[in-house]
Design a protein around this motif. Structure first.
Motif, PDB file in Angstrom:
ATOM      1  N   GLY B 106       0.981  -1.241   0.218  1.00 57.79           N
ATOM      2  CA  GLY B 106      -0.107   0.177  -0.048  1.00 57.79           C
ATOM      3  C   GLY B 106       1.008   0.621   0.191  1.00 57.79           C
ATOM      4  O   GLY B 106       1.590   1.293   0.452  1.00 57.79           O
ATOM      5  N   SER B 110      -0.673   4.014   5.333  1.00 54.78           N
ATOM      6  CA  SER B 110      -1.907   3.839   5.058  1.00 54.78           C
ATOM      7  C   SER B 110      -2.316   2.444   5.616  1.00 54.78           C
ATOM      8  O   SER B 110      -3.562   2.366   6.251  1.00 54.78           O
ATOM      9  CB  SER B 110      -2.367   2.820   3.948  1.00 54.78           C
ATOM     10  N   VAL B 219      -5.884   0.391   2.291  1.00 52.97           N
ATOM     11  CA  VAL B 219      -5.732   1.817   1.629  1.00 52.97           C
ATOM     12  C   VAL B 219      -6.292   2.693   2.962  1.00 52.97           C
ATOM     13  O   VAL B 219      -7.605   1.890   3.807  1.00 52.97           O
ATOM     14  CB  VAL B 219      -6.320   1.685   0.410  1.00 52.97           C
ATOM     15  N   ASP B 220      -5.911   3.579   2.975  1.00 55.38           N
ATOM     16  CA  ASP B 220      -6.775   4.564   4.061  1.00 55.38           C
ATOM     17  C   ASP B 220      -8.057   5.583   4.153  1.00 55.38           C
ATOM     18  O   ASP B 220      -8.035   5.174   2.486  1.00 55.38           O
ATOM     19  CB  ASP B 220      -6.277   5.614   4.222  1.00 55.38           C
ATOM     20  N   THR B 223      -9.209   8.057   1.507  1.00 59.59           N
ATOM     21  CA  THR B 223      -8.697   8.350   0.846  1.00 59.59           C
ATOM     22  C   THR B 223      -9.660   9.113  -0.294  1.00 59.59           C
ATOM     23  O   THR B 223     -10.765   8.455  -0.545  1.00 59.59           O
ATOM     24  CB  THR B 223      -7.967   7.262  -0.047  1.00 59.59           C
TER      25      THR B 223
END
Lengths: 319, 442
Positions: B106, B110, B219-220, B223
């Protein structure tokens, strides 16, 4: 030349590289949208809306920009894409209107306070510690004496991480180890910095999500105790935003401002594909200037933000 | 923030009211609002457009029955479509292998390292032996961080302080894991930008060297529009097997989840819901759909209530709610329990469509005293059937409780409001899954 004269050509290129993707995208789309047209029509505005929204500018700010553009066009009667691009630039720059009064505006400027105390805040993973490492490097290069405070006592190895940056920059790091009281670290850092005759003191804090009330209260407290050592400290509260963050950046700005009265923004990871367009709306709504941008992982990959360069880079015709 | 979509839709739906059929014209405004809401939730622009087009196609020409307003029908379609897109089969993590290898990948920040440890702890609790490998040789103290986390959860960490080659670290870790007979090896890697070709090639090589059972893209949840680019780039190089969506304990609407799901069609396997090691959950598509739509967090509310309410009592009340037999007696019992749950207004604000309503309602904790006194001054019959409380009964209750008629009237009104809200919860629970009916569509 002003305060940005320290920008080397090389640095500008780095920013340009980072924004390249945005730039070509925007431009090709704008020219495409304009082919064979002599007035701003709905199709063009749709296109513009897409460009701005996909840069994370957000619906509200996008509509604001489009609205202002339409009014300007009605008044100024634009003719070609060059003029339209110029108008767009102006309108976006206007939203980024900076207000730097009371802040240390460049690394080598005469100090507005000595020591100048900065507190760095933000949600988890935006790059606070890295930004501090880069800031320390810049200030050090400008001949300032820097002290760092490791008040992120929560995340595993955060103190260790800051210490490594301290070693790289050969600057003092005040720390109490992990799981200690962050406010006490902040207090001691400011105190130690003062005693050491530091020019700049930068306090790292643990990343926290802005909807955690207790953690935000803790942040207010960390800020408060600094004022006990130096009444005006911290002189700058820097909110670090990740360029890839979407509309949640507004909530972040809102909550961190409520807890610590944020005075400046740093936008990190601009070397990626994310465009960071959300800062346009954030800066506009909260009247907080974007001060620094992060454009890479290297120690030198930090620049002072200049709205004209930022917007110029977005719209420049040739790299 | 959560109220915004509800209220916007409410407004948009007004234009639909009283029309028998959904047509291109009467749906346009609503569709626009839905699209805006999706974009505000960080759903990718193009995907939001596609999505609302699909919704429109499905909605057009549908006859609106008398029981269902066009708005209700439309939101049902939106919700169904969203859950469908986000959902699919809930995929478990594949732990078949000797050892099973999980590769984490990633962007920077993240949450890879944190989630490496969370996942290790999760798997360990399942009774499998786990090892973590520290292959982030770039970020200062990244190895140290994983070591600290390893100690916290009592999971061994493979690391090499001198080795700067992540591929060989990963290979050596695998060798060690085999020697030690470890069942699962989780490899933490450095954060990297999807356009950094060198770094992307590196993680491609780690993959080649390990042939992992699982590659999880971390993943955040905050985003924005870039989620599609990043997810696609990582998927092109790694063909990852699943997604971990982190920082969902924030207040982001998490539209990135929809973008990622649409662009790479890989299951979201886990969500990160806090900084503690235990804060790792399996993904619920329906909850995510509600969250993206900004419909409040009804499920969380119910869960929070369940934590405090004793189960039998809760079941009893739930039945009553479903049958709409909620009385002042129940209300009284509930006040006692609600008092245990904390700030009332906060709790109510979590009910979709209600946030706005409670804003003006006076429900300070102090008002309980009067409420309790007033309820105590009612006859059993009045508590059971509040409808019989007429003017003279009100007068009697007021003097009996040492309050005044206004207070009694106020409570009766509050009770009525409360009953409506509770009915809403009842409907959600009663319907089992999804959100067939929205509270603001009465």
């Amino acid at each position: 030349m002003g305060i940005f004269s320290f920008f080397s050509k090389e640095k500008k290129e780095k920013l340009d590289q980072g924004l390249e993707k945005t730039k070509t995208g925007l431009l090709s789309k704008i020219s495409k949208a304009l082919v064979g047209k002599s007035a701003v029509d709905d199709a063009f505005l749709d296109e513009l809306e897409e460009i701005l929204v996909t840069s994370d500018v957000g619906v509200e700010t996008t509509l604001k920009i489009i609205d202002r553009l339409q009014k300007r066009v009605a008044r100024d009667k634009y003719i070609n894409s060059t003029e339209l691009t110029a108008l767009l630039k102006e309108e976006i720059s206007a939203l980024l209107d900076e207000n730097h009064t009371g802040l240390q505006n460049s690394f080598d400027a005469a100090p507005i306070a000595k020591p100048y105390v900065m507190m760095v805040v933000g949600v988890n993973g935006v790059g606070k510690t890295t930004t501090i490492g880069k800031l320390a490097n810049q200030f050090k290069k400008a001949g300032k004496k820097v002290v760092l405070g490791a008040a992120d006592t929560f995340r595993a190895a955060a103190v260790e991480q800051l210490k490594i940056w301290g070693q790289r920059n050969d600057v003092m790091v005040v720390e109490h180890g992990m799981n200690t009281d962050p406010a006490a670290v902040a207090f001691d850092s400011v105190k130690a910095g003062m005693e050491q005759g530091a020019d700049v003191i930068i306090i790292d804090t643990a990343g926290r999500l802005h909807n955690k009330v207790n953690l935000m209260n803790e942040l207010s407290k960390i800020k408060r105790v600094m004022g006990k050592v130096i009444p005006d400290a911290p002189h700058e509260v820097l909110l670090v935003l990740d360029a890839s963050t979407g509309q949640n950046a507004f909530e972040q700005a809102r909550q961190f401002t409520a807890a610590t009265e944020v005075t400046a923004l740093a936008l990190t990871k601009l070397d990626g594909t994310a465009k960071g367009g959300v800062v346009i709306g954030v800066a506009d709504q909260f009247k907080v200037p974007v001060k620094y941008i992060g454009v890479g992982e290297g120690i030198d990959d930090l620049q002072l933000f200049d709205k004209h360069e930022f917007v110029d880079s977005l719209f420049k015709t040739e790299a | 923030m959560f109220e915004s979509l509800s209220s916007k839709l409410e407004k948009a739906f007004k234009t639909l009211k009283g029309q028998g059929k959904i047509t291109e014209i009467n749906v346009a405004e609503t569709i626009k609002e839905i699209r805006k809401a999706l974009i505000d939730a960080d759903v990718n622009y193009k995907i939001a457009k596609q999505f609302t087009d699909t919704v429109k196609d499905k909605a057009l020409g549908q006859n609106v029955l008398t029981a269902v307003s066009p708005g209700q029908l439309l939101v049902k379609i939106v919700n169904d479509e969203l859950a469908l897109l986000l959902g699919g089969q809930t995929a478990d993590v594949n732990l078949n292998g000797n050892p099973a290898i999980i590769l984490m990948a990633g962007l920077q920040g993240s949450g890879k390292t944190t989630h490496t440890a969370k996942l290790a702890s999760f798997i360990k609790k399942k009774g499998k032996s786990v090892m973590m490998a520290a292959a982030d040789v770039y970020r200062p103290a990244a190895i140290e961080q994983l070591k600290v986390l390893g100690q916290q959860i009592d999971v061994p960490v493979y690391f090499e302080n001198e080795n700067k080659n992540p591929v060989s670290i990963a290979q050596n870790a695998l060798k060690k894991a085999k020697e030690d007979g470890v069942k699962v090896l989780i490899v933490d890697t450095a954060g990297r930008l999807s356009i950094d070709e060198e770094m992307m090639a590196e993680i491609g090589n780690i993959k080649k060297a390990l042939s992992p059972q699982e590659i999880l893209f971390v993943v955040d949840a905050m985003t924005g529009q870039d989620a599609v680019n990043t997810a696609k780039a990582f998927n092109d190089v790694l063909n990852f097997s699943g997604v971990i969506l982190t920082k969902l304990d924030g207040d982001t609407r998490g539209g990135a989840a929809l973008s990622i799901k649409s662009i790479v069609d890989k299951p979201i396997k886990f969500i990160g819901t806090g900084e503690k090691i235990e804060a790792l959950d399996v993904f619920h598509p329906d909850r995510m759909a509600q969250r993206i739509l900004g419909m409040g967090d009804i499920v969380s509310l119910v869960e929070r209530a369940q934590e405090v309410f004793d189960e039998e009592e809760a079941e009893r009340i739930q039945k009553k709610l479903l049958k709409d037999q909620f009385t002042f007696e129940d209300f009284y019992t509930q006040i006692q329990q609600i008092k245990k749950m904390g700030n009332i207004k906060d709790l109510m604000a979590m009910i979709p469509g209600v946030g706005k309503a409670v804003k003006d309602l006076d429900i300070s904790d102090d008002s309980f005293k009067h409420i309790e006194a007033i309820i105590n001054s009612m006859t059993p019959a009045e508590r059971k059937t509040p409808d019989i409380i007429n003017g003279s009964r009100r007068k009697r209750i007021a003097s009996g409780s040492g309050t005044d008629i206004q207070k009694v009237n106020q409570l009766l009104k509050q009770f009525e409001d409360m009953r409506k809200m509770m009915k809403t919860i009842g409907k959600f629970q009663g319907s089992g899954r999804g959100m067939p009916k929205m509270p603001f569509m009465r």
